[in-house]
Motif scaffolding. Structure first.
Motif, PDB file in Angstrom:
ATOM      1  N   MET A   1     -48.252  -3.036  75.621  1.00  0.00           N
ATOM      2  CA  MET A   1     -48.116  -4.480  75.722  1.00  0.00           C
ATOM      3  C   MET A   1     -46.656  -4.868  75.521  1.00  0.00           C
ATOM      4  O   MET A   1     -45.990  -4.401  74.593  1.00  0.00           O
ATOM      5  N   GLU A   2     -46.161  -5.699  76.358  1.00  0.00           N
ATOM      6  CA  GLU A   2     -44.779  -6.156  76.234  1.00  0.00           C
ATOM      7  C   GLU A   2     -44.703  -7.260  75.182  1.00  0.00           C
ATOM      8  O   GLU A   2     -45.512  -8.175  75.144  1.00  0.00           O
ATOM      9  N   ARG A   3     -43.731  -7.150  74.300  1.00  0.00           N
ATOM     10  CA  ARG A   3     -43.546  -8.128  73.227  1.00  0.00           C
ATOM     11  C   ARG A   3     -42.822  -9.359  73.744  1.00  0.00           C
ATOM     12  O   ARG A   3     -41.915  -9.261  74.564  1.00  0.00           O
ATOM     13  N   THR A   4     -43.218 -10.510  73.211  1.00  0.00           N
ATOM     14  CA  THR A   4     -42.479 -11.719  73.543  1.00  0.00           C
ATOM     15  C   THR A   4     -41.137 -11.716  72.818  1.00  0.00           C
ATOM     16  O   THR A   4     -40.192 -12.317  73.266  1.00  0.00           O
ATOM     17  N   ASN A   5     -41.084 -11.017  71.669  1.00  0.00           N
ATOM     18  CA  ASN A   5     -39.844 -10.849  70.895  1.00  0.00           C
ATOM     19  C   ASN A   5     -39.085 -12.168  70.760  1.00  0.00           C
ATOM     20  O   ASN A   5     -37.894 -12.247  70.980  1.00  0.00           O
ATOM     21  N   ASN A   6     -39.811 -13.208  70.394  1.00  0.00           N
ATOM     22  CA  ASN A   6     -39.191 -14.521  70.340  1.00  0.00           C
ATOM     23  C   ASN A   6     -39.093 -15.078  68.918  1.00  0.00           C
ATOM     24  O   ASN A   6     -38.992 -16.270  68.740  1.00  0.00           O
ATOM     25  N   MET A   7     -39.135 -14.206  67.913  1.00  0.00           N
ATOM     26  CA  MET A   7     -39.037 -14.684  66.546  1.00  0.00           C
ATOM     27  C   MET A   7     -37.604 -15.134  66.254  1.00  0.00           C
ATOM     28  O   MET A   7     -36.656 -14.422  66.543  1.00  0.00           O
ATOM     29  N   GLN A   8     -37.499 -16.330  65.712  1.00  0.00           N
ATOM     30  CA  GLN A   8     -36.200 -16.845  65.276  1.00  0.00           C
ATOM     31  C   GLN A   8     -36.194 -16.834  63.750  1.00  0.00           C
ATOM     32  O   GLN A   8     -37.165 -17.271  63.121  1.00  0.00           O
ATOM     33  N   PHE A   9     -35.123 -16.351  63.166  1.00  0.00           N
ATOM     34  CA  PHE A   9     -34.998 -16.194  61.717  1.00  0.00           C
ATOM     35  C   PHE A   9     -33.655 -16.775  61.322  1.00  0.00           C
ATOM     36  O   PHE A   9     -32.620 -16.206  61.646  1.00  0.00           O
ATOM     37  N   GLU A  10     -33.671 -17.923  60.658  1.00  0.00           N
ATOM     38  CA  GLU A  10     -32.421 -18.608  60.313  1.00  0.00           C
ATOM     39  C   GLU A  10     -32.378 -18.917  58.819  1.00  0.00           C
ATOM     40  O   GLU A  10     -33.241 -19.634  58.304  1.00  0.00           O
ATOM     41  N   ILE A  11     -31.364 -18.401  58.156  1.00  0.00           N
ATOM     42  CA  ILE A  11     -31.157 -18.696  56.741  1.00  0.00           C
ATOM     43  C   ILE A  11     -30.346 -19.987  56.643  1.00  0.00           C
ATOM     44  O   ILE A  11     -29.337 -20.145  57.331  1.00  0.00           O
ATOM     45  N   ALA A  12     -30.801 -20.908  55.791  1.00  0.00           N
ATOM     46  CA  ALA A  12     -30.129 -22.204  55.622  1.00  0.00           C
ATOM     47  C   ALA A  12     -28.760 -22.018  54.985  1.00  0.00           C
ATOM     48  O   ALA A  12     -28.491 -21.015  54.319  1.00  0.00           O
ATOM     49  N   ALA A  13     -27.907 -23.010  55.164  1.00  0.00           N
ATOM     50  CA  ALA A  13     -26.545 -22.964  54.636  1.00  0.00           C
ATOM     51  C   ALA A  13     -26.523 -22.774  53.121  1.00  0.00           C
ATOM     52  O   ALA A  13     -25.618 -22.116  52.598  1.00  0.00           O
ATOM     53  N   ASP A  14     -27.517 -23.318  52.403  1.00  0.00           N
ATOM     54  CA  ASP A  14     -27.530 -23.163  50.947  1.00  0.00           C
ATOM     55  C   ASP A  14     -27.960 -21.766  50.502  1.00  0.00           C
ATOM     56  O   ASP A  14     -27.870 -21.424  49.320  1.00  0.00           O
ATOM     57  N   GLY A  15     -28.454 -20.954  51.432  1.00  0.00           N
ATOM     58  CA  GLY A  15     -28.843 -19.581  51.128  1.00  0.00           C
ATOM     59  C   GLY A  15     -30.162 -19.444  50.388  1.00  0.00           C
ATOM     60  O   GLY A  15     -30.579 -18.335  50.082  1.00  0.00           O
ATOM     61  N   LYS A  16     -30.841 -20.560  50.124  1.00  0.00           N
ATOM     62  CA  LYS A  16     -32.092 -20.530  49.352  1.00  0.00           C
ATOM     63  C   LYS A  16     -33.342 -20.554  50.217  1.00  0.00           C
ATOM     64  O   LYS A  16     -34.438 -20.340  49.723  1.00  0.00           O
ATOM     65  N   SER A  17     -33.186 -20.863  51.487  1.00  0.00           N
ATOM     66  CA  SER A  17     -34.373 -20.997  52.328  1.00  0.00           C
ATOM     67  C   SER A  17     -34.148 -20.371  53.698  1.00  0.00           C
ATOM     68  O   SER A  17     -33.014 -20.174  54.137  1.00  0.00           O
ATOM     69  N   VAL A  18     -35.260 -20.072  54.332  1.00  0.00           N
ATOM     70  CA  VAL A  18     -35.230 -19.479  55.659  1.00  0.00           C
ATOM     71  C   VAL A  18     -36.268 -20.192  56.521  1.00  0.00           C
ATOM     72  O   VAL A  18     -37.317 -20.622  56.028  1.00  0.00           O
ATOM     73  N   HIS A  19     -35.928 -20.348  57.789  1.00  0.00           N
ATOM     74  CA  HIS A  19     -36.845 -20.934  58.770  1.00  0.00           C
ATOM     75  C   HIS A  19     -37.152 -19.837  59.781  1.00  0.00           C
ATOM     76  O   HIS A  19     -36.242 -19.277  60.393  1.00  0.00           O
ATOM     77  N   ILE A  20     -38.437 -19.530  59.923  1.00  0.00           N
ATOM     78  CA  ILE A  20     -38.879 -18.509  60.869  1.00  0.00           C
ATOM     79  C   ILE A  20     -39.809 -19.181  61.866  1.00  0.00           C
ATOM     80  O   ILE A  20     -40.753 -19.858  61.483  1.00  0.00           O
ATOM     81  N   SER A  21     -39.539 -18.978  63.139  1.00  0.00           N
ATOM     82  CA  SER A  21     -40.318 -19.611  64.192  1.00  0.00           C
ATOM     83  C   SER A  21     -40.737 -18.548  65.204  1.00  0.00           C
ATOM     84  O   SER A  21     -39.945 -17.669  65.544  1.00  0.00           O
ATOM     85  N   SER A 135     -33.292 -19.514  44.280  1.00  0.00           N
ATOM     86  CA  SER A 135     -31.844 -19.337  44.358  1.00  0.00           C
ATOM     87  C   SER A 135     -31.463 -18.512  45.582  1.00  0.00           C
ATOM     88  O   SER A 135     -32.297 -17.806  46.158  1.00  0.00           O
ATOM     89  N   ALA A 136     -30.195 -18.590  45.935  1.00  0.00           N
ATOM     90  CA  ALA A 136     -29.684 -17.778  47.039  1.00  0.00           C
ATOM     91  C   ALA A 136     -29.798 -16.293  46.700  1.00  0.00           C
ATOM     92  O   ALA A 136     -30.066 -15.468  47.567  1.00  0.00           O
ATOM     93  N   ALA A 137     -29.624 -15.951  45.417  1.00  0.00           N
ATOM     94  CA  ALA A 137     -29.747 -14.551  44.992  1.00  0.00           C
ATOM     95  C   ALA A 137     -31.172 -14.043  45.214  1.00  0.00           C
ATOM     96  O   ALA A 137     -31.365 -12.891  45.624  1.00  0.00           O
ATOM     97  N   ASP A 138     -32.169 -14.908  44.967  1.00  0.00           N
ATOM     98  CA  ASP A 138     -33.564 -14.511  45.197  1.00  0.00           C
ATOM     99  C   ASP A 138     -33.823 -14.232  46.671  1.00  0.00           C
ATOM    100  O   ASP A 138     -34.435 -13.223  47.025  1.00  0.00           O
ATOM    101  N   LEU A 139     -33.361 -15.121  47.529  1.00  0.00           N
ATOM    102  CA  LEU A 139     -33.576 -14.907  48.962  1.00  0.00           C
ATOM    103  C   LEU A 139     -32.818 -13.667  49.426  1.00  0.00           C
ATOM    104  O   LEU A 139     -33.344 -12.863  50.204  1.00  0.00           O
ATOM    105  N   SER A 140     -31.628 -13.489  48.933  1.00  0.00           N
ATOM    106  CA  SER A 140     -30.835 -12.310  49.291  1.00  0.00           C
ATOM    107  C   SER A 140     -31.569 -11.026  48.876  1.00  0.00           C
ATOM    108  O   SER A 140     -31.595 -10.050  49.631  1.00  0.00           O
ATOM    109  N   GLN A 141     -32.186 -11.037  47.706  1.00  0.00           N
ATOM    110  CA  GLN A 141     -32.942  -9.869  47.240  1.00  0.00           C
ATOM    111  C   GLN A 141     -34.090  -9.559  48.199  1.00  0.00           C
ATOM    112  O   GLN A 141     -34.305  -8.401  48.563  1.00  0.00           O
TER     113      GLN A 141
END
Length: 168
Positions: A1-21, A135-141
């Motif tokens: 099966m061919e993957r759509t491979n369309n996952m977007q992964f963006e870490i916010a400027a504050d480093g504490k959150s991520v948006h995955i679509s 915290s940004a350290a938590d997301l980084s971990q």
């Protein structure tokens, strides 16, 4: 099966959150079911060769999901998800943390606050995950542990499950 491979992964400027679509070629009801029913989650949630196993799940506001990720060498990593606000077929919120087999949080790993949103479109269903840590350290971990890669592998498993269980 061919993957759509369309996952977007963006870490916010504050480093504490991520948006995955990610977009799926499947109806909203089927994608919602895949995210909210334990037997289905157990089929796709863990990145291969790991497997997910639900100990208990009560998908409702104030409910919980206690599950383990089981590795090929007998490893077992427990997680607890406490559900907050739920709007069926639209979104749910949850706090997720690593824990012991009884759901008691372990202090050595960061917790995450999730908001998972679902929207139907001409292609199928888009799922937006907004994940926040203290915290940004938590997301980084978490990222350093391979969160992005593991999450994407799980999403690929979901895409496979949706294709095999296609609703017409």
């Amino acid at each position: 099966m061919e993957r759509t491979n369309n996952m977007q992964f963006e870490i916010a400027a504050d480093g504490k959150s991520v948006h995955i679509s990610r977009q799926y070629a499947a109806p909203l009801e089927q994608v919602w079911k895949a995210w909210t029913e334990a037997p289905v989650l157990d089929e796709w949630w863990a990145p291969a060769p790991w497997k997910c196993s639900t100990k208990r799940m009560d998908f409702r506001e104030g409910g919980e999901w206690l599950y383990s990720m089981n590795g090929p060498e007998g490893e077992k990593v427990w997680s607890h998800c406490a559900y907050g606000e739920i709007e069926p077929l639209s979104y749910f919120e949850a706090k997720d943390n690593f824990c012991d087999e009884n759901g008691k949080p372990t202090g050595d790993m960061p917790s995450m606050n999730w908001r998972t949103e679902f929207s139907e479109n001409e292609i199928g269903t888009r799922v937006e995950n907004r994940i926040r840590t203290k915290s940004a350290a938590d997301l980084s971990q978490l990222v350093d542990m391979g969160f992005r890669e593991g999450f994407e592998m799980g999403q690929n498993n979901l895409e496979d499950w949706l294709a095999k269980n296609k609703q017409i």
